[in-house]
Design an enzyme around this catalytic site. Structure first.
Site, PDB file in Angstrom:
ATOM      1  N   ARG A 157       0.816  -1.220   0.000  1.00 58.80           N
ATOM      2  CA  ARG A 157       0.000   0.000   0.000  1.00 58.80           C
ATOM      3  C   ARG A 157       0.846   1.266   0.000  1.00 58.80           C
ATOM      4  NH1 ARG A 157      -5.637  -0.405   1.509  1.00 58.80           N
ATOM      5  NH2 ARG A 157      -6.287  -2.426   0.728  1.00 58.80           N
TER       6      ARG A 157
ATOM      7  N   ARG B 198      -3.667   6.601   0.037  1.00 58.17           N
ATOM      8  CA  ARG B 198      -4.077   7.835   0.707  1.00 58.17           C
ATOM      9  C   ARG B 198      -3.027   8.533   1.565  1.00 58.17           C
ATOM     10  NH1 ARG B 198      -9.412   5.070   2.720  1.00 58.17           N
ATOM     11  NH2 ARG B 198      -7.790   3.458   2.722  1.00 58.17           N
TER      12      ARG B 198
ATOM     13  N   ARG C 265      -7.306  10.807  -6.935  1.00 57.99           N
ATOM     14  CA  ARG C 265      -8.521  10.098  -6.530  1.00 57.99           C
ATOM     15  C   ARG C 265      -9.760  10.970  -6.721  1.00 57.99           C
ATOM     16  NH1 ARG C 265     -12.014   7.235  -5.545  1.00 57.99           N
ATOM     17  NH2 ARG C 265     -12.498   5.897  -3.782  1.00 57.99           N
TER      18      ARG C 265
ATOM     19  N   ASP D 124      -6.880  -3.765  -7.337  1.00 60.13           N
ATOM     20  CA  ASP D 124      -7.431  -4.243  -6.068  1.00 60.13           C
ATOM     21  C   ASP D 124      -7.736  -5.734  -6.154  1.00 60.13           C
ATOM     22  OD1 ASP D 124      -8.465  -2.936  -3.391  1.00 60.13           O
ATOM     23  OD2 ASP D 124      -9.839  -4.571  -3.879  1.00 60.13           O
TER      24      ASP D 124
ATOM     25  N   TYR E 197     -14.624 -12.343   1.100  1.00 57.61           N
ATOM     26  CA  TYR E 197     -15.400 -11.175   0.669  1.00 57.61           C
ATOM     27  C   TYR E 197     -16.620 -11.613  -0.153  1.00 57.61           C
ATOM     28  CZ  TYR E 197     -11.846  -7.873   2.285  1.00 57.61           C
ATOM     29  OH  TYR E 197     -11.000  -7.126   3.065  1.00 57.61           O
TER      30      TYR E 197
HETATM   31  O1  CP3 Z   1       0.040   0.306  -3.240  1.00 63.75           O
HETATM   32  C1  CP3 Z   1      -0.465  -0.834  -3.303  1.00 63.75           C
HETATM   33  O2  CP3 Z   1      -0.299  -1.700  -2.410  1.00 63.75           O
HETATM   34  C2  CP3 Z   1      -1.189  -1.242  -4.579  1.00 63.75           C
HETATM   35  C3  CP3 Z   1      -2.591  -1.243  -4.630  1.00 63.75           C
HETATM   36  C4  CP3 Z   1      -3.484  -2.102  -3.750  1.00 63.75           C
HETATM   37  C5  CP3 Z   1      -4.764  -1.668  -3.331  1.00 63.75           C
HETATM   38  N1  CP3 Z   1      -5.395  -2.695  -2.722  1.00 63.75           N
HETATM   39  C6  CP3 Z   1      -5.315  -0.331  -3.574  1.00 63.75           C
HETATM   40  C7  CP3 Z   1      -6.403   0.167  -2.710  1.00 63.75           C
HETATM   41  C8  CP3 Z   1      -3.334  -3.419  -3.288  1.00 63.75           C
HETATM   42  C9  CP3 Z   1      -2.128  -4.350  -3.387  1.00 63.75           C
HETATM   43  C10 CP3 Z   1      -4.562  -3.779  -2.639  1.00 63.75           C
HETATM   44  C11 CP3 Z   1      -4.809  -5.117  -2.058  1.00 63.75           C
HETATM   45  C12 CP3 Z   1      -5.998  -5.320  -1.237  1.00 63.75           C
HETATM   46  N2  CP3 Z   1      -7.276  -4.829  -1.427  1.00 63.75           N
HETATM   47  C13 CP3 Z   1      -6.043  -6.200  -0.117  1.00 63.75           C
HETATM   48  C14 CP3 Z   1      -4.891  -7.042   0.355  1.00 63.75           C
HETATM   49  C15 CP3 Z   1      -3.927  -6.261   1.173  1.00 63.75           C
HETATM   50  C16 CP3 Z   1      -4.450  -5.823   2.512  1.00 63.75           C
HETATM   51  O3  CP3 Z   1      -4.470  -4.616   2.743  1.00 63.75           O
HETATM   52  O4  CP3 Z   1      -4.822  -6.700   3.306  1.00 63.75           O
HETATM   53  C17 CP3 Z   1      -7.356  -6.172   0.396  1.00 63.75           C
HETATM   54  C18 CP3 Z   1      -7.882  -6.935   1.594  1.00 63.75           C
HETATM   55  C19 CP3 Z   1      -8.121  -5.310  -0.446  1.00 63.75           C
HETATM   56  C20 CP3 Z   1      -9.569  -5.013  -0.353  1.00 63.75           C
HETATM   57  C21 CP3 Z   1      -9.771  -3.577  -0.101  1.00 63.75           C
HETATM   58  N3  CP3 Z   1      -9.576  -2.573  -1.024  1.00 63.75           N
HETATM   59  C22 CP3 Z   1     -10.225  -2.989   1.105  1.00 63.75           C
HETATM   60  C23 CP3 Z   1     -10.530  -3.741   2.379  1.00 63.75           C
HETATM   61  C24 CP3 Z   1     -10.289  -1.614   0.862  1.00 63.75           C
HETATM   62  C25 CP3 Z   1     -10.853  -0.568   1.772  1.00 63.75           C
HETATM   63  C26 CP3 Z   1      -9.999  -0.307   2.916  1.00 63.75           C
HETATM   64  C27 CP3 Z   1      -9.332   0.979   2.706  1.00 63.75           C
HETATM   65  O5  CP3 Z   1      -8.102   1.031   2.911  1.00 63.75           O
HETATM   66  O6  CP3 Z   1     -10.033   1.935   2.372  1.00 63.75           O
HETATM   67  C28 CP3 Z   1      -9.827  -1.372  -0.454  1.00 63.75           C
HETATM   68  C29 CP3 Z   1      -9.701  -0.068  -1.124  1.00 63.75           C
HETATM   69  C30 CP3 Z   1      -8.352   0.306  -1.628  1.00 63.75           C
HETATM   70  N4  CP3 Z   1      -7.536  -0.510  -2.353  1.00 63.75           N
HETATM   71  C31 CP3 Z   1      -7.732   1.576  -1.489  1.00 63.75           C
HETATM   72  C32 CP3 Z   1      -6.513   1.502  -2.167  1.00 63.75           C
HETATM   73  C33 CP3 Z   1      -5.503   2.594  -2.368  1.00 63.75           C
HETATM   74  C34 CP3 Z   1      -8.336   2.773  -0.776  1.00 63.75           C
HETATM   75  C35 CP3 Z   1      -9.505   3.279  -1.557  1.00 63.75           C
HETATM   76  C36 CP3 Z   1      -9.523   4.742  -1.786  1.00 63.75           C
HETATM   77  O7  CP3 Z   1      -8.531   5.321  -2.282  1.00 63.75           O
HETATM   78  O8  CP3 Z   1     -10.565   5.336  -1.522  1.00 63.75           O
END
Ligand code: CP3
Length: 343
Positions: A27, A31, A40, A77, A152
């Site tokens: 990540r 944000r 975004r 994602d 999920y």
């Molecule tokens: O920089 C990176 O790591 C690359 C991009 C990436 C994202 N999601 C972007 C993202 C990666 C590798 C993921 C993986 C992901 N997504 C996982 C596995 C890793 C972990 O954190 O456990 C999981 C469980 C998800 C599912 C997911 N996506 C959730 C639970 C959420 C919401 C939680 C949150 O942080 O808001 C997301 C959204 C998400 N995926 C965001 C980003 C940058 C935030 C959304 C936004 O910008 O509004």
């Protein structure tokens, strides 16, 4: 003419001796960066953002401009797979992912044929990011672990996953079939990412915790082993990093049987466990606490030094034990990357 430098990440994954451990953060895009928050705003809903190669490549590269990371990870994602298989996915602002009703297995299976076309934009993101990235820095592709993605799909949202684990006990055949379907989808998707230019592939099994040994073996280790085997059978040779977050004492069995080249460790992993995996010929990745990264201070420096000291002699990729927390101060990320790279 000299060959272009091989990315340090790939050398470490191959078990070669490297001058220092490579570093990237799960990540790292997102944000915590003001430029991400600005992008975004423009991007519309999160799914459209992930499927827009121009914007997603930009989000992939943003942390690479700011920090001396050795690897980028494609901006996408883990929930794009359920979406591509035909289950509705959206993100509630401030709450996280939501999924619509789960289609029948037969309907989901019919969706396998569409994975490559529906997720082609992620391939385009990878190609664009790879073309823009220096050859000394690697690009990582990824999928969610089949069990994590299944949780999920079964629960319709994040949560404590008691619902998904209950189903794994109550209806093991259905859950096994869903996980196998996700193995197939993951193989198609990862092979496509590799063709597009991903040089290493990570499996994010974020919810490997709380599974008893037999279920862990059936729902995590064996499916990962099938993914690796089938990729190799297709001629995909990119190293695979498996990250079974929360696996605890089951990591040893995972490392021995999953077939991955590197194991991601979470914040609780003991120094001795990491060294044991290294001595078995595996690379390890992790495991700085993202909360400590956010807190900063002398304790952060001490822990970075300790991780380098305890694991830096073997194949080691410096990373966090989970993703960057959105309100982490940028100076803390900078300081850690400088400390690891010695720059
Ligand atoms: O920089 C990176 O790591 C690359 C991009 C990436 C994202 N999601 C972007 C993202 C990666 C590798 C993921 C993986 C992901 N997504 C996982 C596995 C890793 C972990 O954190 O456990 C999981 C469980 C998800 C599912 C997911 N996506 C959730 C639970 C959420 C919401 C939680 C949150 O942080 O808001 C997301 C959204 C998400 N995926 C965001 C980003 C940058 C935030 C959304 C936004 O910008 O509004």
């Amino acid at each position: 003419m000299n060959d272009p430098p091989r990315p340090l990440l790939l050398s470490a994954l191959a078990g070669e001796t490297v001058p220092r451990p490579p570093v990237w953060f799960m990540r790292q895009a997102g944000r915590s960066l003001p430029e991400y928050r600005a992008l975004r705003e423009k991007a519309g809903d999160f799914i459209s953002f992930c499927l827009n190669p121009t914007l997603a490549a930009e989000a992939t590269l943003q942390p690479m401009r700011r920090f001396a990371f050795d690897a980028a990870i494609v901006f996408a994602d883990i929930l794009l797979i359920p979406l591509a298989l035909g289950q509705e996915v959206w993100f509630e602002a401030g709450e996280g992912p939501r999924l619509g009703p789960r289609p029948e297995l037969a309907t989901l299976r019919a969706g396998l044929a569409a994975i490559e076309t529906r997720l082609a934009p992620v391939g385009e993101t990878i190609a664009a990011a790879r073309a823009a990235l220096e050859s000394s820095r690697a690009l990582i592709g990824f999928v969610g672990g089949p069990w994590t993605v299944a949780t999920y799909m079964l629960e319709g949202r994040g949560g404590d996953r008691a619902g998904a684990r209950s189903l794994a006990f109550a209806d093991p055949e259905m859950v096994d079939q869903l996980v196998e379907l996700l193995v197939e989808a993951s193989v198609i998707y990862l092979a496509m990412q590799a063709r597009a230019g991903a040089q290493a592939l990570q499996i994010f099994e974020s919810w490997a915790e709380l599974l008893p040994e037999d279920l862990f073996q059936r729902l995590v280790t064996a499916p990962h082993a099938r993914i690796v085997q089938r990729l190799r059978a297709m001629g995909v040779s990119q190293p695979v990093i498996g990250f079974p977050r929360g696996a605890g004492a089951l990591v040893a069995e995972y490392a021995a049987s999953s077939g991955v080249q590197a194991v991601g460790l979470d914040v609780q992993a003991p120094a001795s466990l990491g060294r044991r995996l290294q001595s078995q010929g595996l690379a390890i990745q992790g495991a700085l606490d993202p909360l400590l990264l956010r807190v900063g201070g002398a304790g952060l420096d001490r822990r970075v030094d300790q991780l380098l000291e305890q694991w830096g002699q073997g194949p080691y990729i410096f990373n966090l034990g989970h993703g960057v927390i959105p309100d982490t101060p940028i100076e803390h990320i900078e300081r850690v990357v400088r400390r690891v790279t010695g720059a």
